[in-house]
Every structure is written in structure tokens, then in C-alpha cells.
Write a protein that holds these residues in place. Sequence first.
Motif, PDB file in Angstrom:
ATOM      1  N   GLN A 176       0.774  -1.001  -0.121  1.00  0.00           N
ATOM      2  CA  GLN A 176      -0.109   0.032  -0.121  1.00  0.00           C
ATOM      3  C   GLN A 176       0.841   1.322  -0.090  1.00  0.00           C
ATOM      4  N   CYS A 189       2.164   3.157  -2.081  1.00  0.00           N
ATOM      5  CA  CYS A 189       1.851   3.604  -3.485  1.00  0.00           C
ATOM      6  C   CYS A 189       1.221   4.952  -3.607  1.00  0.00           C
ATOM      7  N   THR A 223      -2.384   6.780  -5.502  1.00  0.00           N
ATOM      8  CA  THR A 223      -3.674   6.475  -6.458  1.00  0.00           C
ATOM      9  C   THR A 223      -3.943   8.063  -6.989  1.00  0.00           C
ATOM     10  N   VAL A 256      -6.992  10.080  -9.423  1.00  0.00           N
ATOM     11  CA  VAL A 256      -8.266  10.160  -9.977  1.00  0.00           C
ATOM     12  C   VAL A 256      -8.457  11.465 -10.371  1.00  0.00           C
ATOM     13  N   ASN A 315      -8.268   7.167 -13.797  1.00  0.00           N
ATOM     14  CA  ASN A 315      -8.367   6.156 -12.245  1.00  0.00           C
ATOM     15  C   ASN A 315      -6.949   5.587 -12.513  1.00  0.00           C
ATOM     16  N   GLU A 316      -5.983   5.822 -11.883  1.00  0.00           N
ATOM     17  CA  GLU A 316      -4.746   4.948 -12.220  1.00  0.00           C
ATOM     18  C   GLU A 316      -4.051   4.853 -10.727  1.00  0.00           C
ATOM     19  N   LYS A 317      -3.239   3.829 -10.452  1.00  0.00           N
ATOM     20  CA  LYS A 317      -2.636   3.473  -9.297  1.00  0.00           C
ATOM     21  C   LYS A 317      -1.000   3.522  -9.907  1.00  0.00           C
ATOM     22  N   THR A 321       2.876   2.512  -8.566  1.00  0.00           N
ATOM     23  CA  THR A 321       3.665   2.036  -7.932  1.00  0.00           C
ATOM     24  C   THR A 321       5.233   1.750  -8.326  1.00  0.00           C
ATOM     25  N   PRO A 347      -2.148   4.500   0.863  1.00  0.00           N
ATOM     26  CA  PRO A 347      -1.755   5.286  -0.075  1.00  0.00           C
ATOM     27  C   PRO A 347      -1.596   6.670  -0.187  1.00  0.00           C
ATOM     28  N   SER A 349      -2.888  10.056  -1.912  1.00  0.00           N
ATOM     29  CA  SER A 349      -3.924  10.294  -2.652  1.00  0.00           C
ATOM     30  C   SER A 349      -3.893  11.525  -3.367  1.00  0.00           C
TER      31      SER A 349
END
Length: 235
Positions: free
Chosen positions: A62, A64, A66, A68, A88-90, A92, A154, A156
Amino acid sequence: MGQLREDMLGEYLRRVKADRANLGANASDFEILELMGIRKGERPTISGVLAFAKYPQAYFPQLCLTAVVVPGVKMGDVGDGGERFLANEKFTGRLDEMLKGAVDFVVRNMRVKTIIGKGGGREDRPEFPVTAVREAILNALVHRDYSLHTEGSPISLCMYSDRMEISNKGGLYGRISVDLIGKVHPETRNPALVDMMEVMGCTENRYSGVPTMRREMQSFGLPPPEFVNRNGEFK
């Protein structure tokens, strides 16, 4: 230490020795990595993993970022087709990889306006100054709380139709208050990590990030960045 990239550690050691000759002259490579907080004994530290691991989220899933894009001014607003997010992406990877990914995300998703100058010339200007965006994301990455209490949360990044918000868990560190951010030298929550990022050329570590954000926002005719420290979260 097989979790860490040997090529990056080699480059780090080269830079440290070039910049800090007394350290390079008096310590072995093994000792330098320990003195600089990259390893403790045979094991890498959290900072070492975040800065040099092949894939840090294999150990800390977690930790990472995020990101949006919300089709409105608050979370829960929906677009014409009922969509909650326009993007919407994550992100890492190591800190430098997350930084690049998040900045690229903002560049792809922010609006661009056309400005006609006094001489009639046309200039396309992005919604936010990219330099300020990079500083804000970098600050979130290197100054967040990486303790056990927050490692499940994460960072945000939310882009709304009227603003962008970047938030992380842990709250403002040390004795500084929100109104003094960028005006005095603060205490550093993660000094070893910040130093690693400085050596690798990602940050200057001269407390110039917030003044740079303010200057860049002003140059774009935008309000200064706002900082909120509430309920264990810094935004």
C-alpha cells in the motif's frame, strides 16, 4: 540485499563519494550504505527499499500513490454518462518512478487554456504549472509517515474541476504550524530518505519546495497553494 538494484546502488555510491570525499575516504561501500540509512546489517531499511528496490510494493503493497480525475467539485459527483472518475490510476515502484508517473498523469488530464497576449500572440497554458505539481507530489512522497500506523494508506491525488488535492496520512511533522510552512526550516520526518533522493538528483533538500510552488502558482495568475493539517492527515 538482493531486493535492491545493484546498478542504482553503484551509481549512488559513486555520487556520494564524489560529493562527500571524507565519507568515501574513510568508509567502505558496505559501511557507507549503513551510515546513510540504506541498510541495517544485511537487511535494507524501508528508505532503502523505497529508493532502490526492484519493486518496493512486493514488501509494502500500500505504499503507493492513487490518482483520480473527478467530474465535479467533490467526491461522488458523476459525469454525464454516470461515470465516477474520468481517469483512475495507481502508481507503484520506487519513489522516482511514482513521481514521474503521477506528474505525467496530471499533465495528461489537466486542461489547457489559450491566452492571447497584448501583441496578439497565442499561448497555450496548462491548468497548473508543472514545476509546482512536481514539487507538491515529491513533498508528499518523501515527507509522508512511513510508520506501521500508516503503511496501509496510499498517497491520494484527486483532480477536481476546480482544483487538485494531494493528501497523505500522518499529519504535519514536528513543531511547525501550517502558517509557517515554507517560511522556516521544518524538522524532517524522513531525513535518510530525503538525503537519498537528493544524492540521486530528485530533490535539492534545501527547503525550497513550497516557495517554488508559491512562485509558480503566482506566475500563472493562480491562488497560492493551501495546506490543511487535520485528523492525522496532511493535504
